[in-house]
Design a protein around this motif. Structure first.
Motif, PDB file in Angstrom:
ATOM      1  N   HIS A  24      24.025  64.396 109.433  1.00 35.36           N
ATOM      2  CA  HIS A  24      25.253  64.087 108.793  1.00 35.36           C
ATOM      3  C   HIS A  24      26.074  65.476 108.194  1.00 35.36           C
ATOM      4  O   HIS A  24      25.324  66.472 107.661  1.00 35.36           O
ATOM      5  CB  HIS A  24      24.972  63.304 107.561  1.00 35.36           C
ATOM      6  CG  HIS A  24      26.041  63.317 106.398  1.00 35.36           C
ATOM      7  ND1 HIS A  24      27.151  62.860 106.735  1.00 35.36           N
ATOM      8  CD2 HIS A  24      25.831  63.679 105.163  1.00 35.36           C
ATOM      9  CE1 HIS A  24      27.682  63.146 105.518  1.00 35.36           C
ATOM     10  NE2 HIS A  24      26.939  63.687 104.745  1.00 35.36           N
ATOM     11  N   ASN A  25      27.343  65.557 108.379  1.00 37.88           N
ATOM     12  CA  ASN A  25      27.752  66.722 107.979  1.00 37.88           C
ATOM     13  C   ASN A  25      29.127  66.126 107.042  1.00 37.88           C
ATOM     14  O   ASN A  25      30.034  65.726 107.415  1.00 37.88           O
ATOM     15  CB  ASN A  25      28.122  67.487 108.950  1.00 37.88           C
ATOM     16  CG  ASN A  25      29.110  68.699 108.405  1.00 37.88           C
ATOM     17  OD1 ASN A  25      28.812  69.365 106.987  1.00 37.88           O
ATOM     18  ND2 ASN A  25      29.933  69.673 108.973  1.00 37.88           N
ATOM     19  N   ASN A  26      28.930  66.463 105.926  1.00 39.80           N
ATOM     20  CA  ASN A  26      30.151  66.139 105.038  1.00 39.80           C
ATOM     21  C   ASN A  26      30.952  67.346 104.494  1.00 39.80           C
ATOM     22  O   ASN A  26      30.344  68.288 103.868  1.00 39.80           O
ATOM     23  CB  ASN A  26      29.604  65.380 103.611  1.00 39.80           C
ATOM     24  CG  ASN A  26      31.010  64.779 102.721  1.00 39.80           C
ATOM     25  OD1 ASN A  26      31.995  65.268 102.790  1.00 39.80           O
ATOM     26  ND2 ASN A  26      30.349  63.851 101.799  1.00 39.80           N
ATOM     27  N   ASN A  27      32.337  67.411 104.939  1.00 45.06           N
ATOM     28  CA  ASN A  27      33.032  68.704 104.942  1.00 45.06           C
ATOM     29  C   ASN A  27      33.345  68.915 103.383  1.00 45.06           C
ATOM     30  O   ASN A  27      33.361  70.119 102.984  1.00 45.06           O
ATOM     31  CB  ASN A  27      34.413  68.448 105.529  1.00 45.06           C
ATOM     32  CG  ASN A  27      34.042  68.372 107.074  1.00 45.06           C
ATOM     33  OD1 ASN A  27      33.362  69.031 107.571  1.00 45.06           O
ATOM     34  ND2 ASN A  27      35.179  67.682 107.843  1.00 45.06           N
ATOM     35  N   ASN A  28      33.197  68.039 102.550  1.00 48.21           N
ATOM     36  CA  ASN A  28      33.395  68.367 101.219  1.00 48.21           C
ATOM     37  C   ASN A  28      32.031  68.824 100.420  1.00 48.21           C
ATOM     38  O   ASN A  28      32.160  69.280  99.105  1.00 48.21           O
ATOM     39  CB  ASN A  28      33.944  67.087 100.484  1.00 48.21           C
ATOM     40  CG  ASN A  28      35.156  66.405 100.762  1.00 48.21           C
ATOM     41  OD1 ASN A  28      35.935  67.300 101.273  1.00 48.21           O
ATOM     42  ND2 ASN A  28      35.235  65.243 100.907  1.00 48.21           N
ATOM     43  N   ALA A  29      31.220  68.872 100.997  1.00 51.62           N
ATOM     44  CA  ALA A  29      29.777  69.152 100.422  1.00 51.62           C
ATOM     45  C   ALA A  29      29.275  70.410 101.004  1.00 51.62           C
ATOM     46  O   ALA A  29      29.776  70.819 102.018  1.00 51.62           O
ATOM     47  CB  ALA A  29      28.703  68.259 100.939  1.00 51.62           C
ATOM     48  N   SER A  30      28.373  71.185 100.341  1.00 47.94           N
ATOM     49  CA  SER A  30      28.144  72.263 100.720  1.00 47.94           C
ATOM     50  C   SER A  30      27.045  72.302 101.991  1.00 47.94           C
ATOM     51  O   SER A  30      26.997  73.055 102.855  1.00 47.94           O
ATOM     52  CB  SER A  30      26.998  73.140  99.687  1.00 47.94           C
ATOM     53  OG  SER A  30      26.031  72.394  99.100  1.00 47.94           O
ATOM     54  N   ARG A  31      26.449  70.972 102.066  1.00 48.29           N
ATOM     55  CA  ARG A  31      25.768  70.792 103.266  1.00 48.29           C
ATOM     56  C   ARG A  31      25.416  69.429 103.304  1.00 48.29           C
ATOM     57  O   ARG A  31      25.515  68.407 102.259  1.00 48.29           O
ATOM     58  CB  ARG A  31      24.375  71.546 103.450  1.00 48.29           C
ATOM     59  CG  ARG A  31      23.268  71.098 102.360  1.00 48.29           C
ATOM     60  CD  ARG A  31      22.019  71.704 103.069  1.00 48.29           C
ATOM     61  NE  ARG A  31      20.831  71.560 102.001  1.00 48.29           N
ATOM     62  CZ  ARG A  31      20.203  70.455 102.184  1.00 48.29           C
ATOM     63  NH1 ARG A  31      20.347  69.614 102.999  1.00 48.29           N
ATOM     64  NH2 ARG A  31      18.874  70.207 101.310  1.00 48.29           N
ATOM     65  N   GLY A  32      25.215  68.808 104.371  1.00 48.15           N
ATOM     66  CA  GLY A  32      24.718  67.470 104.582  1.00 48.15           C
ATOM     67  C   GLY A  32      23.344  67.166 104.125  1.00 48.15           C
ATOM     68  O   GLY A  32      22.583  68.122 104.030  1.00 48.15           O
ATOM     69  N   ALA A  33      22.726  65.892 104.489  1.00 49.14           N
ATOM     70  CA  ALA A  33      21.318  65.635 104.113  1.00 49.14           C
ATOM     71  C   ALA A  33      20.645  65.411 105.307  1.00 49.14           C
ATOM     72  O   ALA A  33      21.322  65.069 106.506  1.00 49.14           O
ATOM     73  CB  ALA A  33      21.308  64.453 103.317  1.00 49.14           C
ATOM     74  N   PHE A  34      19.303  65.679 105.397  1.00 46.97           N
ATOM     75  CA  PHE A  34      18.335  65.555 106.543  1.00 46.97           C
ATOM     76  C   PHE A  34      17.469  64.583 105.997  1.00 46.97           C
ATOM     77  O   PHE A  34      16.638  64.914 105.396  1.00 46.97           O
ATOM     78  CB  PHE A  34      17.894  66.840 106.795  1.00 46.97           C
ATOM     79  CG  PHE A  34      16.696  67.110 107.631  1.00 46.97           C
ATOM     80  CD1 PHE A  34      16.602  66.119 108.640  1.00 46.97           C
ATOM     81  CD2 PHE A  34      15.685  68.187 107.657  1.00 46.97           C
ATOM     82  CE1 PHE A  34      15.589  66.356 109.576  1.00 46.97           C
ATOM     83  CE2 PHE A  34      14.744  68.288 108.401  1.00 46.97           C
ATOM     84  CZ  PHE A  34      14.758  67.420 109.350  1.00 46.97           C
ATOM     85  N   ILE A  35      17.530  63.663 106.742  1.00 45.35           N
ATOM     86  CA  ILE A  35      16.791  62.324 106.376  1.00 45.35           C
ATOM     87  C   ILE A  35      15.945  61.648 107.556  1.00 45.35           C
ATOM     88  O   ILE A  35      16.612  61.602 108.667  1.00 45.35           O
ATOM     89  CB  ILE A  35      17.438  61.163 105.728  1.00 45.35           C
ATOM     90  CG1 ILE A  35      18.001  61.331 104.400  1.00 45.35           C
ATOM     91  CG2 ILE A  35      16.479  59.936 105.498  1.00 45.35           C
ATOM     92  CD1 ILE A  35      19.135  60.527 103.931  1.00 45.35           C
ATOM     93  N   VAL A  36      14.666  61.770 107.496  1.00 43.85           N
ATOM     94  CA  VAL A  36      13.703  61.120 108.654  1.00 43.85           C
ATOM     95  C   VAL A  36      13.447  59.856 108.195  1.00 43.85           C
ATOM     96  O   VAL A  36      12.875  59.346 107.059  1.00 43.85           O
ATOM     97  CB  VAL A  36      12.262  62.100 108.416  1.00 43.85           C
ATOM     98  CG1 VAL A  36      11.443  61.431 109.755  1.00 43.85           C
ATOM     99  CG2 VAL A  36      12.636  63.638 108.891  1.00 43.85           C
ATOM    100  N   MET A  37      13.545  58.863 109.210  1.00 47.33           N
ATOM    101  CA  MET A  37      12.982  57.626 108.984  1.00 47.33           C
ATOM    102  C   MET A  37      11.758  57.474 109.946  1.00 47.33           C
ATOM    103  O   MET A  37      11.635  57.779 110.998  1.00 47.33           O
ATOM    104  CB  MET A  37      13.990  56.576 109.636  1.00 47.33           C
ATOM    105  CG  MET A  37      13.765  55.233 109.260  1.00 47.33           C
ATOM    106  SD  MET A  37      15.274  53.996 109.683  1.00 47.33           S
ATOM    107  CE  MET A  37      16.341  54.494 108.504  1.00 47.33           C
ATOM    108  N   GLU A  38      10.588  56.854 109.409  1.00 42.21           N
ATOM    109  CA  GLU A  38       9.384  56.923 110.099  1.00 42.21           C
ATOM    110  C   GLU A  38       8.794  55.615 109.808  1.00 42.21           C
ATOM    111  O   GLU A  38       9.234  54.650 109.082  1.00 42.21           O
ATOM    112  CB  GLU A  38       8.337  57.867 109.291  1.00 42.21           C
ATOM    113  CG  GLU A  38       8.409  59.294 110.167  1.00 42.21           C
ATOM    114  CD  GLU A  38       7.847  58.998 111.768  1.00 42.21           C
ATOM    115  OE1 GLU A  38       7.710  58.112 112.132  1.00 42.21           O
ATOM    116  OE2 GLU A  38       7.928  60.092 112.118  1.00 42.21           O
ATOM    117  N   GLY A  39       7.748  55.210 110.625  1.00 38.03           N
ATOM    118  CA  GLY A  39       6.922  54.092 110.489  1.00 38.03           C
ATOM    119  C   GLY A  39       6.223  53.679 111.828  1.00 38.03           C
ATOM    120  O   GLY A  39       6.456  54.467 112.627  1.00 38.03           O
ATOM    121  N   VAL A  40       5.384  52.746 111.816  1.00 37.29           N
ATOM    122  CA  VAL A  40       4.659  52.567 113.141  1.00 37.29           C
ATOM    123  C   VAL A  40       5.541  51.878 114.078  1.00 37.29           C
ATOM    124  O   VAL A  40       6.697  51.436 113.932  1.00 37.29           O
ATOM    125  CB  VAL A  40       3.596  51.471 112.790  1.00 37.29           C
ATOM    126  CG1 VAL A  40       2.492  51.779 111.777  1.00 37.29           C
ATOM    127  CG2 VAL A  40       4.289  50.149 112.351  1.00 37.29           C
TER     128      VAL A  40
END
Ligand SMILES: Cc1cn([C@H]2C[C@H](O)[C@@H](COP(=O)(O)OP(=O)(O)O)O2)c(=O)[nH]c1=O
Length: 232
Positions: A24-40
């Motif tokens: 994700h890259n939000n132009n208004n933000a200094s950077r986007g967030a990096f989120i990992v979705m995990e599970g079996v």
């Protein structure tokens, strides 16, 4: 699932089983967030990542999904052959292929090969029992989709969560309805995106964490060995 700066396309999650990711890259933000979705396997990563991607885009938030293993690359094709039973590989060899493909497979010494990869801003762990996962479509088609292995994978995730002092882990019950899981994920993603704006992207398993994790793993293995010797 990952939500991240688009420059980072080699994100890693130190865990077993496939990971779906989203950039994700939000132009208004200094950077986007990096989120990992995990599970079996079959806990709902693919479904929930797709729903989140649709939701972010409908809110005009640019987002990109990535999936690990990525079976479209040359290395991903080798992993795919292994997972679907076409080839046999040594455990260490398949681990290194997973790492080259962007993620890791087990705790302990093998974490070394992932040190320095981008650390997620959050891990969302979709928690589902083996019994419930088994009732879902497609279960059992691949090499790792066996009862014993999936039970161990879930235990390893729980251990990894305790060892990971760097990345916030959020446990969401994947046994809820799709809509309830989606609502829980939305709240976590919103909060993570707000916090990530002001934080530098971390690196996975920094030396201190890595050494501490190995020591804990070694001590735990020694205790387990002693217990099984007593039982015998
Ligand atoms: C999300 C979800 C999926 N499913 C089904 C749909 C799929 O056939 C299967 C696996 O979902 P999927 O999203 O592909 O899981 P993963 O990417 O974690 O392996 O489970 C449910 O039965 N209930 C749910 O709440």
């Amino acid at each position: 699932m990952l939500v991240t700066n688009p420059l980072i396309n080699n994100a890693a999650a130190a865990a077993v089983s496939s990971t779906t990711s989203l950039h994700h890259n939000n132009n208004n933000a200094s950077r986007g967030a990096f989120i990992v979705m995990e599970g079996v396997d079959r806990c709902g990563k693919t479904t929930q990542c797709g729903l989140l991607l649709d939701q972010l885009r409908s809110d005009n938030i640019p987002a990109v999904a990535m999936r690990f293993p990525d079976r479209t690359t040359a290395i991903g094709a080798m992993i795919n052959q292994y997972l679907t039973g076409g080839t046999d590989l040594d455990d260490r060899a398949i681990h290194l292929l997973f790492t080259c493909n962007g993620r890791a497979i087990v705790l302990g010494m093998v974490q070394q090969s992932d040190v320095g990869l981008p650390a997620p801003d959050a891990v969302i762990f979709l928690d589902l029992s083996q019994e419930e996962a088994q009732q879902r479509g497609g279960y059992g088609e691949e090499r790792y989709e066996t009862k014993d292995l999936q039970i161990r994978v879930r235990q390893r995730f729980q251990k990894l969560q305790q060892l990971d002092t760097q990345v916030p882990w959020h446990v969401v019950s994947a046994a809820q309805s799709i809509e309830e899981v989606q609502a829980d994920i939305s709240k976590i993603v919103e909060k993570t995106m707000a916090q990530a704006k002001h934080k530098k992207l971390g690196k996975l398993w920094q030396e201190g964490d890595y050494v501490a994790a190995c020591m804990q793993e070694k001590n735990k293995n020694n205790e387990e060995d002693e217990d099984s010797e007593k039982e015998n």
